[in-house]
Design a protein around this motif. Sequence first.
Motif, mmCIF file in Angstrom:
data_model
loop_
_atom_site.group_PDB
_atom_site.id
_atom_site.type_symbol
_atom_site.label_atom_id
_atom_site.label_comp_id
_atom_site.label_asym_id
_atom_site.label_seq_id
_atom_site.Cartn_x
_atom_site.Cartn_y
_atom_site.Cartn_z
ATOM 1 N N VAL A 53 0.863 -1.178 0.000
ATOM 2 C CA VAL A 53 0.000 0.000 0.000
ATOM 3 C C VAL A 53 0.904 1.234 0.000
ATOM 4 N N ALA A 54 0.688 2.105 -0.964
ATOM 5 C CA ALA A 54 1.454 3.345 -1.036
ATOM 6 C C ALA A 54 0.942 4.296 0.050
ATOM 7 N N VAL A 55 1.828 4.697 0.933
ATOM 8 C CA VAL A 55 1.470 5.659 1.986
ATOM 9 C C VAL A 55 2.333 6.916 1.883
ATOM 10 N N ARG B 107 7.993 2.724 11.337
ATOM 11 C CA ARG B 107 8.704 1.855 12.291
ATOM 12 C C ARG B 107 8.328 2.252 13.727
ATOM 13 N N ALA B 108 8.125 3.559 13.941
ATOM 14 C CA ALA B 108 7.742 4.009 15.285
ATOM 15 C C ALA B 108 6.358 3.487 15.671
ATOM 16 N N LEU B 109 5.540 3.155 14.683
ATOM 17 C CA LEU B 109 4.227 2.552 14.959
ATOM 18 C C LEU B 109 4.363 1.047 15.201
ATOM 19 N N ASP B 110 5.613 0.588 15.184
ATOM 20 C CA ASP B 110 5.919 -0.811 15.426
ATOM 21 C C ASP B 110 5.602 -1.703 14.226
ATOM 22 N N TRP B 111 5.593 -1.120 13.039
ATOM 23 C CA TRP B 111 5.448 -1.930 11.814
ATOM 24 C C TRP B 111 6.790 -2.618 11.540
ATOM 25 N N ARG B 112 6.768 -3.936 11.623
ATOM 26 C CA ARG B 112 8.013 -4.691 11.434
ATOM 27 C C ARG B 112 8.137 -5.256 10.027
ATOM 28 N N GLY B 113 7.051 -5.153 9.255
ATOM 29 C CA GLY B 113 7.036 -5.762 7.919
ATOM 30 C C GLY B 113 7.791 -4.923 6.899
ATOM 31 N N PRO B 114 7.699 -5.302 5.637
ATOM 32 C CA PRO B 114 8.441 -4.603 4.587
ATOM 33 C C PRO B 114 8.019 -3.149 4.397
ATOM 34 N N ILE B 115 9.020 -2.326 4.155
ATOM 35 C CA ILE B 115 8.816 -0.936 3.721
ATOM 36 C C ILE B 115 9.694 -0.745 2.494
ATOM 37 N N LEU B 116 9.109 -0.211 1.444
ATOM 38 C CA LEU B 116 9.847 -0.003 0.197
ATOM 39 C C LEU B 116 9.966 1.487 -0.099
ATOM 40 N N LEU B 117 11.206 1.922 -0.312
ATOM 41 C CA LEU B 117 11.434 3.308 -0.744
ATOM 42 C C LEU B 117 11.335 3.353 -2.263
ATOM 43 N N LEU B 118 10.252 3.948 -2.761
ATOM 44 C CA LEU B 118 9.954 3.889 -4.196
ATOM 45 C C LEU B 118 10.958 4.661 -5.054
ATOM 46 N N GLY C 46 -3.167 -4.840 7.532
ATOM 47 C CA GLY C 46 -3.270 -6.113 6.816
ATOM 48 C C GLY C 46 -2.509 -6.127 5.496
ATOM 49 N N ALA C 47 -1.920 -5.010 5.121
ATOM 50 C CA ALA C 47 -1.098 -4.964 3.897
ATOM 51 C C ALA C 47 0.137 -5.839 4.087
ATOM 52 N N ASP C 48 0.749 -6.250 2.980
ATOM 53 C CA ASP C 48 1.996 -7.021 3.078
ATOM 54 C C ASP C 48 3.193 -6.107 3.233
ATOM 55 N N GLY C 49 3.028 -4.854 2.861
ATOM 56 C CA GLY C 49 4.123 -3.896 3.001
ATOM 57 C C GLY C 49 3.608 -2.507 2.692
ATOM 58 N N PHE C 50 4.429 -1.521 3.021
ATOM 59 C CA PHE C 50 4.078 -0.129 2.747
ATOM 60 C C PHE C 50 5.152 0.493 1.864
ATOM 61 N N ALA C 51 4.687 1.233 0.870
ATOM 62 C CA ALA C 51 5.599 1.872 -0.074
ATOM 63 C C ALA C 51 5.512 3.383 0.112
ATOM 64 N N LEU C 52 6.666 4.020 0.123
ATOM 65 C CA LEU C 52 6.722 5.466 0.319
ATOM 66 C C LEU C 52 8.042 5.999 -0.210
ATOM 67 N N LEU C 53 8.260 7.298 -0.072
ATOM 68 C CA LEU C 53 9.466 7.900 -0.622
ATOM 69 C C LEU C 53 10.358 8.493 0.445
ATOM 70 N N ASP C 54 9.722 8.962 1.499
ATOM 71 C CA ASP C 54 10.373 9.843 2.435
ATOM 72 C C ASP C 54 10.926 9.037 3.604
ATOM 73 N N LEU C 55 12.186 9.245 3.921
ATOM 74 C CA LEU C 55 12.758 8.463 5.011
ATOM 75 C C LEU C 55 12.124 8.799 6.350
ATOM 76 N N ASP C 56 11.689 10.039 6.503
ATOM 77 C CA ASP C 56 10.983 10.401 7.735
ATOM 78 C C ASP C 56 9.703 9.578 7.888
ATOM 79 N N GLU C 57 9.004 9.394 6.778
ATOM 80 C CA GLU C 57 7.771 8.620 6.836
ATOM 81 C C GLU C 57 8.058 7.154 7.147
ATOM 82 N N ALA C 58 9.183 6.661 6.644
ATOM 83 C CA ALA C 58 9.571 5.280 6.964
ATOM 84 C C ALA C 58 9.833 5.151 8.462
ATOM 85 N N GLN C 59 10.480 6.164 9.015
ATOM 86 C CA GLN C 59 10.746 6.157 10.457
ATOM 87 C C GLN C 59 9.451 6.190 11.262
ATOM 88 N N ARG C 60 8.499 6.963 10.777
ATOM 89 C CA ARG C 60 7.205 7.033 11.479
ATOM 90 C C ARG C 60 6.503 5.679 11.465
#
Length: 364
Positions: free
Chosen positions: A32-34, A68-79, A52-66
């Motif tokens: 899911v693109a966030v 992880r801060a929500l305790d999302w341990r699954g995949p994150i993709l920097l588009l 319930g997504a298998d992963g989250f896709a985004l661009l911004d490293l700050d958003e990736a940190q946010r």
Amino acid sequence: MPRPIQALIHTEALTHNLARARAAAPDARVWVAVKANAYGHGIERVFQALRGADGFALLDLDEAQRLRALDWRGPILLLEGCFEPRDLELCSRLGLWHAVHREAQIDWLAAHKTHQPHRVFLKLNSGMNRLGFRPQAFRSAWTRLNALPQVDEISFMTHFSDADGARGVEHQVRRFIEATADLQGERSLSNSAATLRLAGDARVRADWLRVGIMVYGSSPDFPTHDIAHWDLRPTMTLRSQLIATQQLQPGDTVGYGSTFTAEAPMRIGIVACGYADGYPRHAGTGTPVLVEGVRTRTIGRVSMDMLAVDLTPVPAAQPGAEVTLWGQGPRGTVLAIDEVAHAAGTLGYELMCALAARVPVLTV
Ligand SMILES: *Cc1c(COP(=O)(O)O)cnc(C)c1O
């Protein structure tokens, strides 16, 4: 009392729309693109509904940190992958997967000290001409990456320019298949439009969908198909109230520039919503709007803090009446954000991303 404007984020609708992506391609995994703060909805506000997504896709490293801060341990993709070498350190620390779309990103990886090799998505420019290696350069990029101890699994991605329209994706799919032939790795091609329109094709749905706009309740191919056609639900409502009414006589005009002139006696309402709230200023007379759930139209120019609506279909409406600018109205009524965007010559994407910071947001 605060100004009566408010945005609502509908968590059930988010979950429903994500399920629609899954149903379109049950054997594919779903990014899911966030990006853009979950298309203006707020990453923190949508997270529970979309976990319930298998992963989250985004661009911004700050958003990736946010995330992880929500305790999302699954995949994150920097588009867009890394923007500079030191971004790789954060990728290592947070376990981010990242796109590789140009040579410099391979150079940075080659110089990067890491204990955990990185999962990368090698991007093909199959015709969009925004990011990615051209087909002729794709093999050698793969060969370089594949030789690096810093790189773990290599997956493949490309992005469609015309999944929502007449040109379609066939030319890009063919280039992608040719460029990745006999390379081992997972593949990702489809955005929302391809997911809804073309995911019956196994080449298009591939291993990972990358869906954004459909999850946020906007039809990727409006006006060809609307959200009702795709069984999507609005996830963002912008609502406000009438704060005044005016009785117009023939010849009276409304608002800046006097762009609307009454031809007969009519009643109008003034809504506490303007372009400083994120409502598009280019939405001219006739843009759809709901008053007490009844569909009517805007009148004249949108100002910074106010706009005017025709009360002819709702003669009993008084100040305090509920106005739905887009999204879910009272009694199950719906005004798709796509209709408002279309009237303003733009897309649902832009409107949701442009919701102004001054609008209080309630998650429901
Ligand atoms: C934003 C984005 C998507 C999602 O696109 P939608 O049209 O919102 O579904 C997919 N892939 C990439 C590379 C993107 O940047």
